[in-house]
Design an enzyme around this catalytic site. Structure first.
Site, PDB file in Angstrom:
ATOM      1  N   GLY A  38     -35.475  72.212  17.598  1.00 24.35           N
ATOM      2  CA  GLY A  38     -35.414  72.232  19.065  1.00 24.35           C
ATOM      3  C   GLY A  38     -34.939  70.905  19.625  1.00 24.35           C
ATOM      4  CG  LEU A  40     -31.684  73.396  20.846  1.00 28.98           C
ATOM      5  CD1 LEU A  40     -31.236  74.829  21.176  1.00 28.98           C
ATOM      6  CD2 LEU A  40     -31.697  73.173  19.336  1.00 28.98           C
ATOM      7  CG  HIS A  44     -29.452  70.963  17.560  1.00 27.21           C
ATOM      8  ND1 HIS A  44     -29.957  70.045  18.442  1.00 27.21           N
ATOM      9  CD2 HIS A  44     -30.144  70.784  16.406  1.00 27.21           C
ATOM     10  CE1 HIS A  44     -30.909  69.341  17.869  1.00 27.21           C
ATOM     11  NE2 HIS A  44     -31.047  69.765  16.625  1.00 27.21           N
ATOM     12  CG  ASP A 165     -30.492  65.532   9.267  1.00 28.64           C
ATOM     13  OD1 ASP A 165     -31.360  64.669   9.361  1.00 28.64           O
ATOM     14  OD2 ASP A 165     -30.046  66.162  10.256  1.00 28.64           O
ATOM     15  CB  VAL A 191     -21.630  66.507  17.448  1.00 29.54           C
ATOM     16  CG1 VAL A 191     -21.216  66.320  18.895  1.00 29.54           C
ATOM     17  CG2 VAL A 191     -21.077  67.818  16.897  1.00 29.54           C
ATOM     18  CB  SER A 200     -30.433  61.907  16.862  1.00 30.52           C
ATOM     19  OG  SER A 200     -31.804  62.007  16.526  1.00 30.52           O
TER      20      SER A 200
HETATM   21  P1  AMP Z   1     -33.000  69.026  13.611  1.00 31.71           P
HETATM   22  O1  AMP Z   1     -33.339  69.799  14.842  1.00 31.71           O
HETATM   23  O2  AMP Z   1     -32.938  67.554  13.821  1.00 31.71           O
HETATM   24  O3  AMP Z   1     -33.817  69.451  12.412  1.00 31.71           O
HETATM   25  O4  AMP Z   1     -31.508  69.435  13.256  1.00 31.71           O
HETATM   26  C1  AMP Z   1     -31.150  70.776  13.059  1.00 31.71           C
HETATM   27  C2  AMP Z   1     -29.769  70.820  12.457  1.00 31.71           C
HETATM   28  O5  AMP Z   1     -28.847  70.198  13.346  1.00 31.71           O
HETATM   29  C3  AMP Z   1     -29.697  70.043  11.117  1.00 31.71           C
HETATM   30  O6  AMP Z   1     -28.909  70.771  10.207  1.00 31.71           O
HETATM   31  C4  AMP Z   1     -29.035  68.758  11.526  1.00 31.71           C
HETATM   32  O7  AMP Z   1     -28.326  68.123  10.488  1.00 31.71           O
HETATM   33  C5  AMP Z   1     -28.094  69.247  12.622  1.00 31.71           C
HETATM   34  N1  AMP Z   1     -27.707  68.115  13.476  1.00 31.71           N
HETATM   35  C6  AMP Z   1     -28.515  67.190  14.027  1.00 31.71           C
HETATM   36  N2  AMP Z   1     -27.799  66.260  14.686  1.00 31.71           N
HETATM   37  C7  AMP Z   1     -26.495  66.609  14.538  1.00 31.71           C
HETATM   38  C8  AMP Z   1     -25.255  66.046  14.987  1.00 31.71           C
HETATM   39  N3  AMP Z   1     -25.205  64.931  15.710  1.00 31.71           N
HETATM   40  N4  AMP Z   1     -24.120  66.680  14.631  1.00 31.71           N
HETATM   41  C9  AMP Z   1     -24.145  67.816  13.875  1.00 31.71           C
HETATM   42  N5  AMP Z   1     -25.275  68.403  13.430  1.00 31.71           N
HETATM   43  C10 AMP Z   1     -26.437  67.807  13.759  1.00 31.71           C
END
Ligand code: AMP
Length: 298
Positions: A38, A40, A44, A165, A191, A200
């Protein structure tokens, strides 16, 4: 893009989710899955868009997974803007979200144990040991466990993960291979803000001056990439340059700023491509991670 008129259906239990997945697959539809915690942002949403262009139906999960946080980490203050997340997804035309509670995902969580959870956990593969796994020893066990549980509930054909990640993508890909999971893993590019800062959910913790300081992270990764593309192979030389850029921005608390093999995360003295330049460092109290992959140079 027009606001979707269709209301999002939010599944809260594995049974509801699984029932829907079976029905969807039985209708011959391909399911794409985007697991998230979340809060987002466009990172995401880029995964969601990719899934929507590749598959017939996209399921997004929103679940802040407690077993991947260490006790001193930010689980309780992790941002949870659930209604806003649903709005963003609805704008993209997402129709199905899986948002289970802790009781649903970890029903035995009240049992005393190291993790606070007395149930079965996935032992992550070797590639989980270094970098994030070294600094956060139970992190990938929690990640692998929740990803497997989510896959079992959603039954996706393709699951989308961000290169942001990077080590997590290697852990998940290895788990899928080792446990013969019938899902394809698709890794999507990072991104970034125009400034270079990787998006992030934790960026909400950063003040304006933190954000300026944090730019040194993407800058040192770019510099490392340039050095490798220009033919530099000595890991120590690249690392020294990365550290110097971070320190010049007064980033003192650096977990790692280094380069490794992009397939194994091994760290020979002489770097070959494909390589990954990796940084984890604190800006203020916020721990940020970022990376750049350099594919094989011909
Ligand atoms: P999280 O909510 O942080 O667990 O991220 C969910 C998914 O989104 C994971 O696969 C992350 O690697 C991806 N994600 C997070 N930040 C980015 C970003 N800046 N660009 C692309 N994917 C991302």
């Amino acid at each position: 893009m027009p606001l979707s008129q269709e209301k999002i259906e939010v599944f809260q239990t594995c049974e509801e989710m699984l029932h829907f997945s079976h029905k969807t697959r039985a209708a011959g539809k391909k399911i794409g899955f985007v697991p998230t915690m979340g809060a987002l942002h466009d990172g995401h949403l880029s995964l969601v868009r990719q899934s929507q262009s590749d598959t017939d139906l996209t399921v997004v999960s929103i679940y802040v997974n407690p077993t991947q946080f260490a006790p001193e980490e930010d689980l309780s203050k992790y941002p949870r803007p659930f209604e806003r997340d649903l709005e963003l997804l609805q704008e993209l035309g997402v129709t199905h979200v899986f948002a289970p509670s802790d009781d649903v995902m970890y029903p035995k969580m009240t049992v005393e144990s190291e993790t606070g959870y007395g149930g079965t956990l996935v032992h992550p593969p070797e590639v989980a040991k270094s970098f994030e796994g070294q600094r956060r020893p139970t992190h990938f066990q929690g990640v692998a466990t929740i990803v497997l549980k989510l896959f079992n509930a959603v039954q996706p054909d393709i699951a989308y993960f961000g290169q942001k990640d990077f080590q997590q993508t290697l852990v998940v890909e290895q788990m899928v291979k080792d446990l013969n999971l019938p899902v394809k893993i698709q890794v999507c590019p990072i991104v970034r803000e125009e400034s270079g800062l990787a998006l992030s959910s934790r960026n909400v913790y950063l003040s304006d001056s933190d954000k300026t300081q944090a730019l040194a992270i993407s800058q040192c990764l770019h510099e490392a990439e340039n050095m490798i593309r220009a033919g530099q192979t000595r890991r120590e030389v690249i690392e020294n340059k990365m550290q110097a850029i971070l320190q010049a921005a007064d980033i003192q608390n650096i977990d790692y700023a280094t380069v490794a093999c992009a397939q194994t995360l091994g760290q020979p003295d002489e770097i070959k491509t494909p390589a990954v330049c990796l940084v984890a460092a604190y800006v203020g109290n916020t721990r940020l991670i970022d990376n750049i992959v350099i594919e094989k140079l011909t």
